[in-house]
Design a protein around this motif. Structure first.
Motif, PDB file in Angstrom:
ATOM      1  N   LYS A 146       0.822  -1.214   0.000  1.00  0.00           N
ATOM      2  CA  LYS A 146       0.000   0.000   0.000  1.00  0.00           C
ATOM      3  C   LYS A 146       0.854   1.261   0.000  1.00  0.00           C
ATOM      4  O   LYS A 146       0.468   2.272  -0.570  1.00  0.00           O
ATOM      5  CB  LYS A 146      -0.979  -0.005   1.184  1.00  0.00           C
TER       6      LYS A 146
ATOM      7  N   PRO B 258      -0.126   2.308  -4.062  1.00  0.00           N
ATOM      8  CA  PRO B 258      -1.396   2.581  -3.377  1.00  0.00           C
ATOM      9  C   PRO B 258      -2.658   2.253  -4.174  1.00  0.00           C
ATOM     10  O   PRO B 258      -3.717   2.050  -3.584  1.00  0.00           O
ATOM     11  CB  PRO B 258      -1.318   4.074  -3.056  1.00  0.00           C
TER      12      PRO B 258
ATOM     13  N   GLY C  50      -5.211  -1.082   4.987  1.00  0.00           N
ATOM     14  CA  GLY C  50      -5.540  -0.857   3.588  1.00  0.00           C
ATOM     15  C   GLY C  50      -6.046  -2.041   2.798  1.00  0.00           C
ATOM     16  O   GLY C  50      -6.271  -1.921   1.585  1.00  0.00           O
TER      17      GLY C  50
END
Length: 154
Positions: free
Chosen positions: A71, A75, A98
């Motif tokens: 992440k 991302p 995440g």
């Protein structure tokens, strides 16, 4: 669900190779990595991965550490955690760091497909929002970066 690209990450080689064949039969492009560091190396070279299906319990670098690094470095990549040793704590930690979703092994294949489709759609939606933000000529660089950061954090 053609056009979706998945990286399967698990130290159980037979399991993910079999899963990869089944996903490929559904039109999903799959590749495998057998450790967290291998997954990170693969992602650094291959830019077309939509979803990572990541085991939590792996020797060496565990899945939660790998998730955080994915992440941080990639991302937009959606990560679905998959584990045979599920706990509420590990699920909460994964989502906090995440992960898009959290599934337990053995997982119903149709549930897995639906979860992957949802994750791929989320990646596409976020990618389109970022492209839209980048094309807005009236935004300052600071405003643009802030809006992109907000999209990536959702």
């Amino acid at each position: 669900m053609t056009g979706v690209s998945i990286l399967l990450v698990d130290d159980e080689k037979d399991y993910i190779e079999t899963l990869g064949v089944r996903l490929h039969q559904r039109g999903i492009v799959t590749d495998c990595a057998f450790s967290g560091p291998d997954a990170l190396l693969y992602l650094s070279k291959e830019k077309s991965i939509d979803v990572v299906l990541l085991d939590i319990a792996m020797p060496g670098q565990n899945g939660l550490t790998t998730l955080q690094q994915i992440k941080s470095q990639h991302p937009l990549v959606e990560v679905i955690m998959l584990t045979g040793q599920a706990t509420v704590h590990s699920a909460v930690e994964a989502i906090k760091h995440g992960a898009t979703d959290f599934l337990t092994k053995p997982c119903d294949f149709e549930t897995l497909i639906a979860t992957v489709e949802k994750a791929a759609a989320r990646r596409h939606e976020r990618q389109m929002k970022i492209l839209d933000i980048r094309m807005q000529p009236y935004l300052t660089d600071i405003e643009r970066k802030e809006q992109i950061r907000q999209v990536l954090e959702k």
